[in-house]
Design a protein around this motif. Sequence first.
Motif, PDB file in Angstrom:
ATOM      1  N   THR A  54      -0.120  -3.070   8.309  1.00 51.35           N
ATOM      2  CA  THR A  54      -0.417  -2.166   7.195  1.00 51.35           C
ATOM      3  C   THR A  54       0.789  -1.264   6.961  1.00 51.35           C
ATOM      4  O   THR A  54       1.243  -0.561   7.872  1.00 51.35           O
ATOM      5  CB  THR A  54      -1.655  -1.306   7.492  1.00 51.35           C
ATOM      6  N   THR A  99       2.289   1.862   5.080  1.00 52.57           N
ATOM      7  CA  THR A  99       1.967   3.108   4.393  1.00 52.57           C
ATOM      8  C   THR A  99       3.216   3.966   4.397  1.00 52.57           C
ATOM      9  O   THR A  99       3.997   3.936   5.338  1.00 52.57           O
ATOM     10  CB  THR A  99       0.828   3.855   5.115  1.00 52.57           C
ATOM     11  N   HIS A 117       0.064  -0.322   1.283  1.00 52.32           N
ATOM     12  CA  HIS A 117      -0.405   0.974   0.809  1.00 52.32           C
ATOM     13  C   HIS A 117       0.783   1.891   0.488  1.00 52.32           C
ATOM     14  O   HIS A 117       0.652   3.114   0.519  1.00 52.32           O
ATOM     15  CB  HIS A 117      -1.292   1.649   1.861  1.00 52.32           C
ATOM     16  N   ASP A 136       1.180   3.687  -6.871  1.00 52.80           N
ATOM     17  CA  ASP A 136       0.992   2.661  -5.862  1.00 52.80           C
ATOM     18  C   ASP A 136       1.318   1.301  -6.473  1.00 52.80           C
ATOM     19  O   ASP A 136       1.816   1.213  -7.599  1.00 52.80           O
ATOM     20  CB  ASP A 136      -0.439   2.703  -5.295  1.00 52.80           C
TER      21      ASP A 136
END
Length: 236
Positions: free
Chosen positions: A188, A190, A218, A231
């Motif tokens: 993930t 971010t 993300h 985003d």
Amino acid sequence: MKASDIMTRDVKTVTPDATIEEAVNLLLSIRASGLPVVDDNGRLVGIVSETDFLHRVEIGTAKRRPRLIEFLLGPGEVAEAYVMSHSRKVGDVMTRDVVTVAANASLNEIVAVMEKRKVKRVPVVTGDELVGLVTRSDVLRAFTAARPSAPAPLDDQAILDRLMAELNAQGFASPRALDVTVDRGVVTLTGEIFDERQRPALTVAAENIPGVTKVIDHLVWIEPFSGMTLDKTGMI
């Protein structure tokens, strides 16, 4: 990997005295787009390609400029174009300034030559003697041969360590601006990026690590001038 490792050794060639028809028929029969031209001693003297046969009087595509342009260009340019479209001999239409490589040339050198000269094939020579030919297809086959077998998957911590090391080495994104987690092979991403081109690069860097099964994005893009944040969907 060297030229001698990937080159075609049984190279079809023509001589400068070969007819245009002979060269065209040979190109069609071997499904190639170009041929080295050698003399009776096997020395490379030129190269002829399909491009040299595009403007021919036989098919009505010979170049003919307006008289004023021909006058401004001078008789030399007009004469040269006439030879290219009317001559029946390969030696009159071939390219004489041929870029070549040695048999020990690296794959990097060969690709650099192809890019710089915008050519699809590079003759391989020893002295003046033609010993092989490297085409773009040969380079593609080298890519296939060079692919390693699938490595064993890494555990989550090793995946994270490998990704951070790759980002530090490549320099397109600062690990300090990112928060990366790995859970059972799922990465993930971010954090903040400042150029949308960083997004696919980060994904590719993660996907190439053995053991990664999925990458979740993300990341938030910060427009440098306005400070607007978006985003990957384009939403604030």
